[in-house]
Design a protein around this motif. Structure first.
Motif, PDB file in Angstrom:
ATOM      1  N   SER A  14      -3.604  52.445 -21.137  1.00 42.81           N
ATOM      2  CA  SER A  14      -4.357  51.236 -20.822  1.00 42.81           C
ATOM      3  C   SER A  14      -5.104  50.788 -22.072  1.00 42.81           C
ATOM      4  O   SER A  14      -5.258  51.550 -23.038  1.00 42.81           O
ATOM      5  CB  SER A  14      -5.337  51.508 -19.685  1.00 42.81           C
ATOM      6  N   TYR A  15      -5.576  49.553 -22.051  1.00 45.03           N
ATOM      7  CA  TYR A  15      -6.256  49.025 -23.239  1.00 45.03           C
ATOM      8  C   TYR A  15      -7.184  47.894 -22.815  1.00 45.03           C
ATOM      9  O   TYR A  15      -6.730  46.891 -22.251  1.00 45.03           O
ATOM     10  CB  TYR A  15      -5.231  48.508 -24.258  1.00 45.03           C
ATOM     11  N   GLY A  16      -8.504  48.081 -23.058  1.00 45.24           N
ATOM     12  CA  GLY A  16      -9.453  47.050 -22.672  1.00 45.24           C
ATOM     13  C   GLY A  16      -9.383  46.781 -21.175  1.00 45.24           C
ATOM     14  O   GLY A  16      -9.496  47.687 -20.349  1.00 45.24           O
ATOM     15  N   ALA A  17      -9.176  45.520 -20.805  1.00 47.34           N
ATOM     16  CA  ALA A  17      -9.100  45.139 -19.387  1.00 47.34           C
ATOM     17  C   ALA A  17      -7.701  45.315 -18.803  1.00 47.34           C
ATOM     18  O   ALA A  17      -7.488  45.066 -17.612  1.00 47.34           O
ATOM     19  CB  ALA A  17      -9.544  43.682 -19.229  1.00 47.34           C
ATOM     20  N   HIS A  40      -0.380  51.856 -30.207  1.00 50.53           N
ATOM     21  CA  HIS A  40       0.513  51.095 -29.310  1.00 50.53           C
ATOM     22  C   HIS A  40      -0.176  50.796 -27.988  1.00 50.53           C
ATOM     23  O   HIS A  40       0.236  49.900 -27.257  1.00 50.53           O
ATOM     24  CB  HIS A  40       1.809  51.853 -29.045  1.00 50.53           C
ATOM     25  N   ALA A  41      -1.212  51.547 -27.697  1.00 50.12           N
ATOM     26  CA  ALA A  41      -1.989  51.403 -26.466  1.00 50.12           C
ATOM     27  C   ALA A  41      -3.176  52.335 -26.582  1.00 50.12           C
ATOM     28  O   ALA A  41      -3.276  53.132 -27.515  1.00 50.12           O
ATOM     29  CB  ALA A  41      -1.145  51.759 -25.241  1.00 50.12           C
ATOM     30  N   GLY A  42      -4.077  52.245 -25.597  1.00 49.21           N
ATOM     31  CA  GLY A  42      -5.245  53.109 -25.621  1.00 49.21           C
ATOM     32  C   GLY A  42      -6.371  52.515 -26.448  1.00 49.21           C
ATOM     33  O   GLY A  42      -6.158  51.668 -27.309  1.00 49.21           O
ATOM     34  N   ASP A  43      -7.571  52.953 -26.149  1.00 51.28           N
ATOM     35  CA  ASP A  43      -8.759  52.582 -26.908  1.00 51.28           C
ATOM     36  C   ASP A  43      -9.727  53.755 -26.790  1.00 51.28           C
ATOM     37  O   ASP A  43      -9.455  54.712 -26.053  1.00 51.28           O
ATOM     38  CB  ASP A  43      -9.376  51.278 -26.388  1.00 51.28           C
TER      39      ASP A  43
END
Length: 260
Positions: A14-17, A40-43
């Motif tokens: 997931s990433y942000g919203a 590629h994804a993630g935060d």
């Protein structure tokens, strides 16, 4: 000796919203979690939460480094040098190692994501750069690599422990590579077909390519994808089927683990 296999899943994507996958639902069924590191994804927040969830479910922590490609989800090929590959892997593995350390934990393995993974399966220089990056961060980490690929050879040459990876939900080509996602036959969506493929890989050391050729494989760790449609049903079916076939689930045991 009883047959066992490690069951890994790509997570924390997931990433942000934006929410991707069904991590909390699938974690109880896997033994290893490959956690996206932001390229590629993630935060940072997703990384922290995914590490915590994996620890709660006793899943081994793995870094899932990628090409710097958020828009393309790390699945677009990029013309990078081995030196650039080394740097982006060190950066991402180091980031997740720090998140794990903040929760009193340590990384167990590294598995490249998407295009970076597929490129390294065929490009020896790129595979060596990735393996060296992992070793330089932590020589006790296990590298998850496509079974029988040059990734396996490169990792062994630099002194890393390797877990040879097979796939439940992907089809294979005659050379042992995964079928390109651009093709309609790349994914296996029927859990029964996937399970038959997995059981044969574990018990016979073979997988049939889309061209009908048997390919030898060593199945140390099995990947399922948490972002595919029906992922939870798929995970449950694979776990139940493996159990019925007398195949246990077990995390890869690191051979050596030097002090950090």
């Amino acid at each position: 000796m009883a047959l066992t296999i490690d069951l890994n899943c790509d997570m924390g994507e997931s990433y942000g919203a934006w929410t991707m996958g069904h991590d909390d639902d699938i974690l109880p069924y896997v033994t290893s979690a490959n956690i996206a590191c932001g390229y590629h994804a993630g935060d940072p927040t997703t990384m922290r939460r995914t590490v915590a969830a994996a620890l709660k479910n006793d899943a081994a922590l793995g870094a899932h480094p990628s090409l710097p490609d958020l828009q393309g989800f790390g699945r677009r090929v990029m013309d990078i040098t081995p030196s650039e590959a080394y740097d982006i892997v060190v950066y991402q593995v180091g980031a997740l190692a720090a998140v794990a350390a903040s929760q009193g934990a340590r990384l167990h393995h590294v598995k490249a994501h998407g295009a970076l993974y597929n490129m390294a399966c065929k490009n020896r220089e790129l595979a060596t750069a990735i393996a060296q990056a992992v070793r330089d961060v932590d020589a006790g980490l296990v590298l998850y690599a496509l079974a029988s690929s040059v990734q396996v050879e490169a990792a062994r040459e630099v002194g890393l422990q390797v877990a040879q990876e097979v796939f439940a939900d992907r089809t294979y080509q005659d050379d042992g590579s995964l079928t390109s996602r651009k093709r309609p036959d790349a994914m296996i969506v029927d859990p029964d077909i996937a399970l038959r493929q997995v059981v044969r890989m574990v018990t016979e050391g073979k997988v049939e390519s889309v061209q009908g050729v048997d390919i030898p494989v060593q199945a140390d760790t099995l990947c399922i994808h948490g972002d595919q449609p029906g992922a939870l049903v798929f995970a449950r079916a694979i776990c139940a089927g493996l159990q019925q076939a007398g195949i246990g689930l077990r995390t890869i045991e690191p051979v050596s683990r030097p002090a950090p």
